[in-house]
Write a protein that holds these residues in place. Structure first.
Motif, PDB file in Angstrom:
ATOM      1  N   MET A   1      26.533  32.138  14.278  1.00 29.61           N
ATOM      2  CA  MET A   1      25.499  31.440  14.772  1.00 29.61           C
ATOM      3  C   MET A   1      25.678  30.128  14.233  1.00 29.61           C
ATOM      4  SD  MET A   1      21.572  32.134  14.424  1.00 29.61           S
ATOM      5  CE  MET A   1      21.606  33.971  15.217  1.00 29.61           C
ATOM      6  N   ASN A   2      25.543  28.936  14.956  1.00 31.84           N
ATOM      7  CA  ASN A   2      25.390  27.494  14.422  1.00 31.84           C
ATOM      8  C   ASN A   2      24.070  27.073  13.473  1.00 31.84           C
ATOM      9  OD1 ASN A   2      27.578  27.091  15.991  1.00 31.84           O
ATOM     10  ND2 ASN A   2      26.559  26.412  17.652  1.00 31.84           N
ATOM     11  N   GLY A   3      24.438  26.424  12.476  1.00 31.71           N
ATOM     12  CA  GLY A   3      23.343  26.304  11.320  1.00 31.71           C
ATOM     13  C   GLY A   3      23.376  24.681  11.110  1.00 31.71           C
ATOM     14  N   GLU A   4      22.478  24.156  10.483  1.00 31.95           N
ATOM     15  CA  GLU A   4      22.410  22.895  10.036  1.00 31.95           C
ATOM     16  C   GLU A   4      21.428  22.782   8.766  1.00 31.95           C
ATOM     17  OE1 GLU A   4      20.297  19.934  12.631  1.00 31.95           O
ATOM     18  OE2 GLU A   4      20.403  21.239  13.921  1.00 31.95           O
TER      19      GLU A   4
ATOM     20  N   GLN B   1       9.277  30.495  13.203  1.00 34.03           N
ATOM     21  CA  GLN B   1       8.973  31.523  13.795  1.00 34.03           C
ATOM     22  C   GLN B   1       8.710  31.667  15.126  1.00 34.03           C
ATOM     23  OE1 GLN B   1       8.883  34.074  11.737  1.00 34.03           O
ATOM     24  NE2 GLN B   1       7.626  34.144  10.090  1.00 34.03           N
ATOM     25  N   ASP B   2       7.855  30.703  15.613  1.00 30.56           N
ATOM     26  CA  ASP B   2       7.668  30.484  17.030  1.00 30.56           C
ATOM     27  C   ASP B   2       9.025  30.362  18.009  1.00 30.56           C
ATOM     28  OD1 ASP B   2       5.158  30.576  16.506  1.00 30.56           O
ATOM     29  OD2 ASP B   2       4.717  28.409  16.680  1.00 30.56           O
ATOM     30  N   LEU B   3      10.090  29.672  17.214  1.00 37.77           N
ATOM     31  CA  LEU B   3      11.254  29.473  18.038  1.00 37.77           C
ATOM     32  C   LEU B   3      12.357  30.612  17.782  1.00 37.77           C
ATOM     33  CD1 LEU B   3      11.322  25.570  17.708  1.00 37.77           C
ATOM     34  CD2 LEU B   3      10.802  26.807  19.778  1.00 37.77           C
TER      35      LEU B   3
ATOM     36  N   GLY C   1      20.293  29.064  14.559  1.00 34.97           N
ATOM     37  CA  GLY C   1      19.938  29.306  15.841  1.00 34.97           C
ATOM     38  C   GLY C   1      20.696  28.576  16.938  1.00 34.97           C
ATOM     39  N   PRO C   2      20.492  28.773  18.072  1.00 36.92           N
ATOM     40  CA  PRO C   2      21.098  28.088  19.093  1.00 36.92           C
ATOM     41  C   PRO C   2      20.621  26.518  19.153  1.00 36.92           C
ATOM     42  CG  PRO C   2      20.122  29.937  20.072  1.00 36.92           C
ATOM     43  CD  PRO C   2      19.757  29.765  18.667  1.00 36.92           C
ATOM     44  N   PRO C   3      21.552  25.590  19.378  1.00 32.73           N
ATOM     45  CA  PRO C   3      21.144  24.094  19.627  1.00 32.73           C
ATOM     46  C   PRO C   3      20.059  23.778  20.352  1.00 32.73           C
ATOM     47  CG  PRO C   3      23.683  24.715  19.852  1.00 32.73           C
ATOM     48  CD  PRO C   3      23.085  26.059  19.949  1.00 32.73           C
ATOM     49  N   PRO C   4      19.630  24.405  21.645  1.00 32.81           N
ATOM     50  CA  PRO C   4      18.585  23.823  22.155  1.00 32.81           C
ATOM     51  C   PRO C   4      17.323  24.175  21.367  1.00 32.81           C
ATOM     52  CG  PRO C   4      20.058  25.013  23.614  1.00 32.81           C
ATOM     53  CD  PRO C   4      20.613  25.114  22.341  1.00 32.81           C
TER      54      PRO C   4
ATOM     55  N   PHE D   1      12.933  22.420  17.813  1.00 35.50           N
ATOM     56  CA  PHE D   1      12.458  22.661  16.390  1.00 35.50           C
ATOM     57  C   PHE D   1      12.149  21.058  15.762  1.00 35.50           C
ATOM     58  CE2 PHE D   1      13.083  22.317  11.881  1.00 35.50           C
ATOM     59  CZ  PHE D   1      12.077  23.173  11.466  1.00 35.50           C
ATOM     60  N   CYS D   2      13.088  20.194  15.784  1.00 32.40           N
ATOM     61  CA  CYS D   2      12.927  18.913  15.308  1.00 32.40           C
ATOM     62  C   CYS D   2      11.903  18.067  15.939  1.00 32.40           C
ATOM     63  CB  CYS D   2      14.446  18.200  15.214  1.00 32.40           C
ATOM     64  SG  CYS D   2      15.496  19.091  14.086  1.00 32.40           S
TER      65      CYS D   2
END
Length: 808
Positions: free
Chosen positions: A1-4, A26-28, A47-50, A55-56
């Protein structure tokens, strides 16, 4: 899974930012963690990039009310994701690059709970949450955690601890979180220190007892968020007069506090912009036109047409004023010219004899924070004193300053603030006061140490005023020698203009503007006292291209305290005293001055002994005021004569648009050929003629204001055209005057010039430290880049060593 890794910079600690991050994650359906550290907030998220992009985006939209995001930096993260969920982790100390949120007024949710009998915090005077309450006033170190505040001594009860640990609760990590079981307490005592039982007065608690006593005409000392206040019924003439007598504050206006906007509207004119300012989280004192249907006691603001109102900003104030349909005087708890008391023992000693009763609490005030003062000028709110509600929120500097070194600027002598510059931001301290007072001077040095520790700031340069007699300058020189830090000396009015440029986001490479600096006085580069200046300036340097014709100050500092001396000096210098006496022997002011010891003043002006010359515009205001009988024999507070002159002019009707003439003179002897000097002689001739003809004092006052605005605008337009400059920058304490500022700004715009003026920092010396800091930064950046010498800076020269020390 991608992270940042997401680094969030700005005002993001102690404001409910991490719970917002937690809820969005939590919501996403994102996993990861969020923590506070020395640089702000660090988020690690998977989580997935979209979803991460969303989130941002949502984080920017749903930023908590007291938060401010200055930067959101995203980097890929190669670490493996956590097993599941998203968590809030403990703070990490480190190099500090984040700000402290200012003290904030009680939020609507806490106010509802405060007055809800079913709530467990009903009438609890220290109710707060992450959206409101004390910050700077209680913090001793960063990160802003409970252990680093004065709340550390109060262990939370089980109920408060559950709220504090629940990310879904409004009080999650609200550092001052408390209740009546575990938190600070409040009590009331009589003059001798004997505790008073509220039940004796039929009151439910100490605050209700204080409210009852105020209604009976008592003067009560009240410990608030950032210091003590002295309070009394603002409509009780006897109580207000007695407060003035006890405090030895006989003329300076008192601030008022009212329960709500409806009460204020009964006593002052209030428009939508003003109502918004009063109800903001900063809750400042706002200067309003005192023309409501009802009146407070005349002694609240003698000689004024404005009155300073604020709304309750702490739970104590809300409870105190709940039943009040009229305002309270809420003035600083101190003796005249001393700093506001913050410590209980200090207040018991310093306020002894001033108050009839004391309303105490046992939460320590770590940092004194005075009430901020705002005035709506030219359609916008302008800070006159930057303190509670605003400081120490950092100001983002204009483009070009990110490469600047860390700088500590020491400010001026009056209305002092200090400023830390680093990482493209300026941290301006709260208003510290006048350093001529020994207690304020000690607090000044303590605040320097506090800010250096609080922000872990290690200055590479010190920035100081040119005046060698200012206490701030002396402190800076001594500290520079001890710490082996180089200094840069900044001319007073150059700092003023640089401050207004920084306040307006003017880029470092933005070029020169025509600065108009009008103030009481400051030390000039030629060794005289300046204060009516037109400067062709950028951050790095300036050229003095215009000024008000110099006039002596017979008696030096004494002339500032006794404006009749300045009035005589103006008449003698610009008209000739004997000609004035011959032309107007029956004029009241001429007869009054004739009874003064004028021969002493003549000798002082002839020899220059204790009679420094000044171009200060503030002293011109003093002279005109004294001629009209305002503050002639002596003033009680700084700027009183000029302030009351503006009030007098406001009493004139709008029918007469006449303006007194001034004259611009080209190429004054001994000055560069492209400079101009403003001669007030025509104004004095017209003014005396008007008085002799029976013209009213308000009409004379308004004609003076209009004439000065017209003259300065015309001179600025001439210089702007000559130097191919289209932008003007207005700074200096004289621009607190609404009539002059608005008239001049209107005229400058009408002449096709852009007008820059202060908003975020005061136009008076409260903004001086910001100007010093950005000038020093610009000069160091210029040197390090090995740029060609600035032709403006080339025309500056070092001042003589030891001028007379005087108020500015």
């Amino acid at each position: 899974m991608n992270g940042e890794r997401i680094r969030v910079r700005g005002l993001v600690q102690g404001v409910g930012f991490r719970p917002t991050v937690w809820r969005l994650a939590q919501d996403l359906g994102l996993t990861g963690e969020v923590r506070n550290d020395g640089e702000g907030v660090l988020i690690r998220i998977w989580g997935p990039p979209p979803e991460r992009d969303r989130f941002c985006a949502e984080l920017l939209v749903q930023c908590p009310p007291l938060a401010r995001i200055d930067a959101l930096e995203r980097q890929p993260c190669d670490e493996p994701p956590p097993a599941a969920g998203f968590r809030i982790v403990a703070s990490v100390a480190g190099s500090v690059h984040t700000g402290i949120v200012p003290d904030a007024a009680t939020c609507p949710a806490c106010r509802r709970e405060l007055f809800d009998p079913a709530d467990r915090r009903y009438r609890y005077p220290f109710i707060n949450c992450t959206h409101c309450g004390p910050r700077l006033s209680i913090v001793a170190a960063i990160p802003y955690d409970r252990a680093n505040t004065s709340m550390a001594v109060f262990a939370m009860c089980a109920a408060c601890q559950r709220e504090y640990e629940d990310p879904g609760d409004r009080r999650f990590h609200a550092q001052p979180n408390a209740c009546a079981i575990c938190g600070p307490r409040v009590w009331i005592s009589e003059r001798g220190g004997q505790a008073l039982d509220p039940a004796v007065l039929g009151a439910v608690d100490a605050i209700a007892a204080a409210s009852h006593l105020l209604g009976q005409g008592a003067i009560v000392a009240i410990k608030g968020i950032g210091g003590f206040h002295l309070a009394c019924d603002a409509t009780d003439a006897r109580a207000v007069a007695e407060l003035r007598r006890r405090k030895a504050r006989f003329a300076k206006p008192f601030a008022l506090m009212a329960r709500d906007l409806d009460v204020i509207r009964r006593f002052a004119r209030l428009d939508a912009i003003e109502a918004e300012q009063l109800a903001s989280v900063a809750a400042p004192i706002l200067l309003l036109a005192a023309d409501g249907a009802e009146r407070v006691a005349d002694e609240v603001a003698p000689g004024q047409t404005t009155i300073g109102f604020m709304l309750p900003y702490s739970p104590i104030h809300h409870l105190l004023l709940d039943a009040w349909e009229r305002p309270l005087v809420m003035t600083s708890g101190n003796r005249s010219d001393e700093p506001q008391c913050t410590d209980n023992d200090e207040a018991a000693e310093r306020l002894h004899g001033l108050a009839d009763y004391w309303l105490w609490h046992d939460r320590a005030i770590v940092n004194r924070v005075d009430d901020s003062v705002v005035r709506i000028l030219d359609g916008a709110p302008r800070l006159l004193r930057r303190a509670r509600g605003y400081a120490p929120a950092p100001l983002n500097l204009p483009p070009g300053f990110a490469a600047g070194p860390p700088i500590l600027a020491f400010g001026g002598e009056l209305k002092n603030t200090i400023c830390l510059l680093q990482d493209g931001q300026a941290v301006l301290s709260q208003h510290l006061g006048d350093l001529e007072d020994a207690r304020t001077a000690r607090e000044y040095e303590r605040t320097i140490d506090l800010y250096l520790e609080l922000f872990r700031h290690q200055p590479a340069w010190f920035a100081l005023d040119h005046h060698p007699g200012y206490r701030s300058t002396l402190v800076g020189i001594e500290r520079a020698a001890r710490a082996e830090v180089p200094i840069r000396r900044i001319q007073h009015h150059h700092a003023h203009i640089a401050a207004v440029l920084a306040d307006n986001g003017w880029p470092l490479a933005g070029g020169r503007v025509l600065g108009i600096a009008l103030d009481g006085l400051g030390y000039g580069a030629d060794g005289t006292l300046w204060g009516g200046e037109l400067l062709l300036a950028d951050y790095a340097g300036y050229e003095r291209v215009g000024w008000l014709a110099p006039t002596p100050l017979p008696g030096g500092g004494k002339a500032i305290l006794e404006p009749w001396r300045t009035a005589y000096a103006h008449l003698a210098t610009h008209l000739g005293w004997e000609r004035v006496r011959a032309a107007y022997p029956d004029l009241e002011v001429v007869q009054w001055l004739a009874d003064r010891p004028l021969e002493i003043l003549d000798r002082q002006m002839a020899t220059g002994f204790n009679a420094p010359v000044t171009s200060a515009c503030g002293r011109l205001f003093d002279a005109v005021a004294a001629v009209l009988g305002i503050g002639r024999g002596g003033i009680q507070y700084e700027g009183q004569a000029a302030i009351e002159l503006e009030a007098l002019a406001c009493r004139a009707g709008d029918d007469d648009t006449s303006a007194y003439p001034f004259a611009w003179r080209e190429a004054v002897e001994g000055a560069p050929s492209d400079t101009i000097e403003l001669d007030p002689t025509p104004m004095w001739q017209a003014l005396l003629a008007d008085l002799a003809a029976g013209r009213s004092a308000p009409e004379v006052a308004v004609r003076f204001h209009r004439g000065l605005a017209e003259a300065v605008a015309n001179g600025a337009a001439r210089l702007a055209a000559r130097h191919h400059c289209s932008t003007t920058a207005l700074s200096g304490g004289v621009f607190q005057n609404r009539l002059l500022f608005e008239d001049l700004a209107l005229r400058l715009r009408g002449l096709g010039l852009v007008v820059l003026a202060h908003r975020q920092v005061p136009t008076n010396d409260g903004g001086l430290s910001l100007g010093q800091a950005v000038v020093a930064a610009a000069q160091v950046i210029g040197r390090s880049a090995e740029v060609a010498p600035d032709p403006v800076a080339d025309r500056r020269f070092d001042p003589p060593s030891t001028p007379a020390r005087s108020r500015s």
